[in-house]
Design a protein around this motif. Structure first.
Motif, PDB file in Angstrom:
ATOM      1  N   ALA A  55       0.058   9.123  -9.543  1.00 37.46           N
ATOM      2  CA  ALA A  55      -0.184   9.346  -9.088  1.00 37.46           C
ATOM      3  C   ALA A  55       0.228  10.700  -9.095  1.00 37.46           C
ATOM      4  CB  ALA A  55      -1.126   9.062  -8.091  1.00 37.46           C
ATOM      5  N   ILE A  56       1.560  10.425  -8.106  1.00 40.61           N
ATOM      6  CA  ILE A  56       2.099  11.353  -7.375  1.00 40.61           C
ATOM      7  C   ILE A  56       2.568  12.269  -8.650  1.00 40.61           C
ATOM      8  CG2 ILE A  56       4.107  12.099  -6.140  1.00 40.61           C
ATOM      9  CD1 ILE A  56       4.088   9.871  -4.054  1.00 40.61           C
ATOM     10  N   GLN A  57       2.964  11.636  -9.950  1.00 39.40           N
ATOM     11  CA  GLN A  57       3.693  12.498 -11.164  1.00 39.40           C
ATOM     12  C   GLN A  57       2.204  13.628 -11.674  1.00 39.40           C
ATOM     13  OE1 GLN A  57       4.957  10.411 -14.669  1.00 39.40           O
ATOM     14  NE2 GLN A  57       7.091  11.527 -14.393  1.00 39.40           N
ATOM     15  N   ALA A  58       1.102  12.756 -11.420  1.00 41.09           N
ATOM     16  CA  ALA A  58       0.202  13.515 -12.502  1.00 41.09           C
ATOM     17  C   ALA A  58      -0.382  14.824 -11.490  1.00 41.09           C
ATOM     18  CB  ALA A  58      -0.818  12.344 -12.506  1.00 41.09           C
ATOM     19  N   ALA A  59      -0.493  14.287  -9.947  1.00 39.72           N
ATOM     20  CA  ALA A  59      -0.339  15.596  -9.146  1.00 39.72           C
ATOM     21  C   ALA A  59       0.043  16.744  -9.582  1.00 39.72           C
ATOM     22  CB  ALA A  59      -0.438  15.273  -7.830  1.00 39.72           C
ATOM     23  N   VAL A  60       1.379  16.535  -9.723  1.00 37.65           N
ATOM     24  CA  VAL A  60       2.336  17.614  -9.461  1.00 37.65           C
ATOM     25  C   VAL A  60       2.890  18.099 -10.612  1.00 37.65           C
ATOM     26  CG1 VAL A  60       3.172  17.442  -6.803  1.00 37.65           C
ATOM     27  CG2 VAL A  60       4.545  16.498  -9.080  1.00 37.65           C
ATOM     28  N   PHE A  78      12.142  13.203  -3.320  1.00 34.54           N
ATOM     29  CA  PHE A  78      10.796  13.504  -3.802  1.00 34.54           C
ATOM     30  C   PHE A  78      11.203  13.984  -5.690  1.00 34.54           C
ATOM     31  CE2 PHE A  78       8.754  17.569  -5.981  1.00 34.54           C
ATOM     32  CZ  PHE A  78       7.856  16.713  -6.442  1.00 34.54           C
ATOM     33  N   ILE A  79      12.226  13.604  -5.702  1.00 33.65           N
ATOM     34  CA  ILE A  79      12.732  14.347  -7.408  1.00 33.65           C
ATOM     35  C   ILE A  79      13.200  12.656  -8.287  1.00 33.65           C
ATOM     36  CG2 ILE A  79      14.943  14.449  -9.516  1.00 33.65           C
ATOM     37  CD1 ILE A  79      15.004  17.209  -7.526  1.00 33.65           C
ATOM     38  N   VAL A  80      13.192  11.184  -7.669  1.00 37.06           N
ATOM     39  CA  VAL A  80      13.137  10.459  -8.120  1.00 37.06           C
ATOM     40  C   VAL A  80      12.104   9.802  -8.609  1.00 37.06           C
ATOM     41  CG1 VAL A  80      15.347   9.869  -6.845  1.00 37.06           C
ATOM     42  CG2 VAL A  80      13.231   9.338  -6.134  1.00 37.06           C
ATOM     43  N   VAL A  81      11.313  10.273  -7.702  1.00 35.06           N
ATOM     44  CA  VAL A  81       9.623   9.869  -7.326  1.00 35.06           C
ATOM     45  C   VAL A  81       9.036  10.489  -8.964  1.00 35.06           C
ATOM     46  CG1 VAL A  81       7.671   9.456  -6.772  1.00 35.06           C
ATOM     47  CG2 VAL A  81       9.590   8.869  -5.769  1.00 35.06           C
ATOM     48  N   VAL A  82       9.046  12.032  -8.601  1.00 30.68           N
ATOM     49  CA  VAL A  82       8.500  12.336  -9.333  1.00 30.68           C
ATOM     50  C   VAL A  82       8.816  12.769 -10.981  1.00 30.68           C
ATOM     51  CG1 VAL A  82       9.303  14.434  -9.148  1.00 30.68           C
ATOM     52  CG2 VAL A  82       7.042  15.166  -9.774  1.00 30.68           C
ATOM     53  N   THR A  83       9.869  11.905 -10.933  1.00 31.70           N
ATOM     54  CA  THR A  83      10.787  11.918 -12.249  1.00 31.70           C
ATOM     55  C   THR A  83      10.269  11.021 -13.194  1.00 31.70           C
ATOM     56  OG1 THR A  83      12.731  11.666 -11.717  1.00 31.70           O
ATOM     57  CG2 THR A  83      12.458  14.034 -12.217  1.00 31.70           C
ATOM     58  N   ALA A  84      10.223   9.407 -12.493  1.00 33.73           N
ATOM     59  CA  ALA A  84       9.623   8.431 -12.623  1.00 33.73           C
ATOM     60  C   ALA A  84      10.542   7.478 -12.997  1.00 33.73           C
ATOM     61  CB  ALA A  84       8.831   8.265 -13.577  1.00 33.73           C
ATOM     62  N   ARG A  98       0.649  -0.752   0.197  1.00 35.05           N
ATOM     63  CA  ARG A  98      -0.156  -0.207  -0.054  1.00 35.05           C
ATOM     64  C   ARG A  98       0.796   1.258   0.126  1.00 35.05           C
ATOM     65  NH1 ARG A  98      -5.380  -1.284   1.042  1.00 35.05           N
ATOM     66  NH2 ARG A  98      -5.532  -3.216   1.599  1.00 35.05           N
ATOM     67  N   LEU A  99       2.064   1.035  -1.208  1.00 33.85           N
ATOM     68  CA  LEU A  99       2.921   2.992  -1.213  1.00 33.85           C
ATOM     69  C   LEU A  99       2.292   3.171  -1.956  1.00 33.85           C
ATOM     70  CD1 LEU A  99       6.138   1.114  -1.101  1.00 33.85           C
ATOM     71  CD2 LEU A  99       5.526   1.660   0.825  1.00 33.85           C
ATOM     72  N   PRO A 100       2.494   4.803  -1.795  1.00 35.40           N
ATOM     73  CA  PRO A 100       1.989   5.949  -2.675  1.00 35.40           C
ATOM     74  C   PRO A 100       1.961   5.750  -3.749  1.00 35.40           C
ATOM     75  CG  PRO A 100       2.571   6.577  -0.340  1.00 35.40           C
ATOM     76  CD  PRO A 100       3.349   5.567  -0.489  1.00 35.40           C
ATOM     77  N   SER A 101       1.090   5.875  -4.676  1.00 36.45           N
ATOM     78  CA  SER A 101       1.123   5.757  -6.114  1.00 36.45           C
ATOM     79  C   SER A 101       2.182   6.212  -6.870  1.00 36.45           C
ATOM     80  CB  SER A 101       0.443   5.672  -7.553  1.00 36.45           C
ATOM     81  OG  SER A 101       0.442   5.550  -8.794  1.00 36.45           O
ATOM     82  N   GLU A 102       3.406   6.181  -7.223  1.00 34.19           N
ATOM     83  CA  GLU A 102       3.937   6.899  -7.987  1.00 34.19           C
ATOM     84  C   GLU A 102       3.773   7.115  -9.201  1.00 34.19           C
ATOM     85  OE1 GLU A 102       5.058   3.892  -7.568  1.00 34.19           O
ATOM     86  OE2 GLU A 102       6.807   3.674  -6.865  1.00 34.19           O
TER      87      GLU A 102
END
Length: 241
Positions: A68-73, A206-212, A62-66
């Motif tokens: 979804a985070i990328q789309a949100a920001v 944050f960056i490694v996640v938001v850049t996928a 149940r980790l947050p969806s990467e």
């Protein structure tokens, strides 16, 4: 009189020899690491399968969806800045960190930090070879955007592409090194610098996640390797006393 004038010279010579030795050691280890990554080829299918496995495991945890985070920001300027930070800060900051330790910290503290880097990075290379993993950006069908390919800059274009292994997502050394720097500075450096290092670690995650570029579990694995490396050094130190 002559003896007094010549006295400092051996100490200065030893300092120069230590500095050159450290530079050679770090350069050799860096080259071996880059060579090891570049020699890992022909793993695309396996790496994609592992990507599906990691995604399923993260869902179970149940980790947050990467995605979804990328789309949100979603923001082109933010993605461009994040890409620059991802490609430009990682190696130079580690070099600066080691230089800071060598020049400004007690030798025992520097050697401890340097050995942490060596153990963590060496273990990461082994995992890269045994568990090739495609990063999230390679799965557009799951909602991921490859921000580096879309907006740039990308370390996988041009001359650097020949030395890069795009299937070395697990573990994330971007996060692993950032947390290592924060950990060492928190224990041995001034408070203001420790705060800066902690912010860098949080921003890098944050960056490694938001850049996928990495999965959450890649970041977790990078930190766990740091914990393991520290435990090994502690045990070695106790065994030597």
């Amino acid at each position: 009189m002559s003896t007094q004038l010549e006295g400092p010279r051996p100490a200065a010579a030893r300092a120069v020899i230590r500095a050159v030795s450290e530079l050679v050691l770090i350069a050799v280890l860096f080259c071996l690491y880059k060579l090891g990554r570049s020699l890992i080829t022909g793993q695309e299918q396996e790496a994609l399968q592992h990507g599906d496995l990691v995604r399923r495991l993260e869902a179970v945890l149940r980790l947050p969806s990467e995605a979804a985070i990328q789309a949100a920001v979603h923001s082109e300027p933010l993605f461009r800045v994040a890409n620059v930070y991802y490609t430009s800060v990682h190696f130079p900051l580690m070099a600066l960190f080691l230089l800071w330790g060598f020049l400004l910290r007690p030798r025992a503290e520097y050697l401890w930090a340097r050995n942490l880097v060596i153990l963590q990075t060496g273990a990461a290379l082994v995992i890269h070879m045994l568990f090739p993993l495609a990063p999230p950006r390679m799965f557009p069908s799951w909602g991921f955007l490859d921000t580096m390919a879309r907006y740039g800059p990308s370390p996988y274009d041009g001359a650097s592409a020949d030395l890069a292994n795009q299937f070395a997502a697990m573990p994330s050394l971007h996060v692993g090194w950032a947390v290592l720097i924060a950990y060492v500075v928190a224990r041995t450096g001034p408070r203001w610098l420790a705060v800066c290092a902690a912010l860098h670690a949080a921003l890098t995650t944050f960056i490694v996640v938001v850049t996928a570029n990495h999965w959450w579990l890649d970041a977790v694995a990078g930190v766990l390797l740091l914990v393991a490396a520290d435990a090994v050094l502690r045990r070695t130190h106790r065994g030597g006393t």
